[in-house]
Design a protein around this motif. Structure first.
Motif, PDB file in Angstrom:
ATOM      1  N   ALA A  83       7.007   1.187  -1.230  1.00  0.00           N
ATOM      2  CA  ALA A  83       5.654   1.617  -1.615  1.00  0.00           C
ATOM      3  C   ALA A  83       5.277   1.224  -3.034  1.00  0.00           C
ATOM      4  CB  ALA A  83       5.519   3.125  -1.443  1.00  0.00           C
ATOM      5  N   TYR A  84       6.253   0.841  -3.851  1.00  0.00           N
ATOM      6  CA  TYR A  84       5.995   0.536  -5.261  1.00  0.00           C
ATOM      7  C   TYR A  84       6.498  -0.872  -5.562  1.00  0.00           C
ATOM      8  CZ  TYR A  84       5.712   5.606  -5.047  1.00  0.00           C
ATOM      9  OH  TYR A  84       5.401   6.887  -4.671  1.00  0.00           O
ATOM     10  N   PRO A  85       5.651  -1.891  -5.391  1.00  0.00           N
ATOM     11  CA  PRO A  85       6.063  -3.294  -5.529  1.00  0.00           C
ATOM     12  C   PRO A  85       6.791  -3.604  -6.833  1.00  0.00           C
ATOM     13  CG  PRO A  85       3.851  -3.166  -4.650  1.00  0.00           C
ATOM     14  CD  PRO A  85       4.232  -1.761  -5.040  1.00  0.00           C
ATOM     15  N   GLU A  86       6.349  -2.983  -7.929  1.00  0.00           N
ATOM     16  CA  GLU A  86       6.958  -3.308  -9.222  1.00  0.00           C
ATOM     17  C   GLU A  86       8.371  -2.745  -9.346  1.00  0.00           C
ATOM     18  OE1 GLU A  86       4.950   0.629  -9.525  1.00  0.00           O
ATOM     19  OE2 GLU A  86       4.427  -1.351  -8.710  1.00  0.00           O
ATOM     20  N   VAL A 142       7.750  -4.581   1.509  1.00  0.00           N
ATOM     21  CA  VAL A 142       6.723  -4.331   0.497  1.00  0.00           C
ATOM     22  C   VAL A 142       5.394  -4.941   0.926  1.00  0.00           C
ATOM     23  CG1 VAL A 142       5.989  -4.867  -1.861  1.00  0.00           C
ATOM     24  CG2 VAL A 142       8.334  -4.113  -1.425  1.00  0.00           C
ATOM     25  N   ASP A 143       5.455  -6.177   1.395  1.00  0.00           N
ATOM     26  CA  ASP A 143       4.236  -6.853   1.842  1.00  0.00           C
ATOM     27  C   ASP A 143       3.627  -6.128   3.037  1.00  0.00           C
ATOM     28  OD1 ASP A 143       2.447  -9.333   1.838  1.00  0.00           O
ATOM     29  OD2 ASP A 143       3.237  -9.357   3.874  1.00  0.00           O
ATOM     30  N   PHE A 144       4.464  -5.719   3.965  1.00  0.00           N
ATOM     31  CA  PHE A 144       3.996  -5.003   5.159  1.00  0.00           C
ATOM     32  C   PHE A 144       3.350  -3.676   4.787  1.00  0.00           C
ATOM     33  CE2 PHE A 144       5.247  -1.583   8.175  1.00  0.00           C
ATOM     34  CZ  PHE A 144       4.338  -1.874   9.190  1.00  0.00           C
ATOM     35  N   PHE A 145       3.996  -2.911   3.923  1.00  0.00           N
ATOM     36  CA  PHE A 145       3.462  -1.598   3.585  1.00  0.00           C
ATOM     37  C   PHE A 145       2.157  -1.716   2.809  1.00  0.00           C
ATOM     38  CE2 PHE A 145       3.094   2.340   1.111  1.00  0.00           C
ATOM     39  CZ  PHE A 145       3.152   3.261   2.145  1.00  0.00           C
ATOM     40  N   SER A 146       2.056  -2.699   1.937  1.00  0.00           N
ATOM     41  CA  SER A 146       0.810  -2.903   1.188  1.00  0.00           C
ATOM     42  C   SER A 146      -0.335  -3.200   2.151  1.00  0.00           C
ATOM     43  CB  SER A 146       0.967  -4.052   0.190  1.00  0.00           C
ATOM     44  OG  SER A 146       1.906  -3.723  -0.809  1.00  0.00           O
ATOM     45  N   ARG A 147      -0.050  -4.010   3.163  1.00  0.00           N
ATOM     46  CA  ARG A 147      -1.067  -4.343   4.158  1.00  0.00           C
ATOM     47  C   ARG A 147      -1.459  -3.104   4.976  1.00  0.00           C
ATOM     48  NH1 ARG A 147      -1.904  -9.654   5.941  1.00  0.00           N
ATOM     49  NH2 ARG A 147       0.092 -10.198   4.975  1.00  0.00           N
TER      50      ARG A 147
END
Length: 234
Positions: free
Chosen positions: A144-147, A157-162
């Motif tokens: 949930a927190y890319p950084e 990360v990419d999937f959850f952001s989408r």
């Protein structure tokens, strides 16, 4: 500001430049998508109507996939004391429609669901939907927190952001979400000037002459008149 308020602010920021989902037509609401031909929407070609009907009738996700999507949506936007959850607003149905309308979402979302289940099996020896809520949140905290995320979970990360973008868009374009935002659209009102506390904040004040001429609602239907020097007469 709590987490839900922060997410609302994020969405409103994106709405200023257009919806997250550019291909989402305004007449297709998440709660109950209706083919334009049935909804009485005119001005579409026969080919467009046939495509709409095909989109409404077809399915892309399997039932287990929709179940996982529903779980994710409610973890992202759970119910509050005043408003329902993402699933109650029809967000899973919205996402199911989007992947049919914008096919570029199909592989990333299906692949992301597979990744999530694989990750859950690796950590807890069971699929994501079979995990406890605590375990589900532990998995999502990783992506949930890319950084802060490790390279190992980059696909997640990419999937959850989408998924987060889709959930916010689906919820806050639904009837329930719009009510939560407090959006009322364009309505006639009576403007009585900038509030006093705002004027004081910036060290400004109205001139009494201008108040009488410009913020007197009894004269709201009187057209303004100006003299040759550009001064307001009435």
């Amino acid at each position: 500001m709590d987490r839900r308020e922060s997410m609302k602010s994020m969405l409103l920021g994106s709405l200023a430049g257009g919806l997250v989902i550019n291909g989402c037509a305004p007449d297709k609401t998440p709660e109950a998508p209706v083919a334009p031909a049935e909804a009485g929407v005119y001005g579409r070609t026969d080919e467009e109507k046939a495509r709409d009907q095909k989109l409404m009738e077809g399915e892309f996700f399997t039932e287990p996939e929709i179940g996982t999507i529903a779980t994710l949506c409610d973890l992202i936007l759970p119910a509050t004391q005043d408003f329902g959850s993402a699933t109650e607003a029809g967000v899973p149905e919205f996402i199911a429609f989007i992947v049919k309308d914008i096919t570029a979402y199909q592989t990333p979302l299906r692949g992301g669901l597979m990744w999530l289940n694989h990750r859950a099996n690796k950590k807890f020896a069971k699929g994501f939907n079979d995990c406890s809520e605590t375990q589900q949140k532990e998995l999502l905290d990783e992506i949930a927190y890319p950084e802060k995320a490790s390279p190992e979970v980059a696909q997640g990360v990419d999937f959850f952001s989408r998924m987060r973008d889709l959930t916010l868009t689906g919820y806050y374009t639904s009837k329930m979400g719009i009510e939560e935002l407090g959006y009322v659209g364009n309505r006639p009102n009576v403007w009585d000037g900038v509030p006093d506390d705002v004027l004081q904040q910036y060290g400004m004040e109205y001139e009494e002459e201008w108040l009488a001429k410009c913020v007197d609602q009894s004269k709201r239907d009187v057209l303004a008149e100006w003299d040759d020097d550009g001064n307001l007469i009435t």
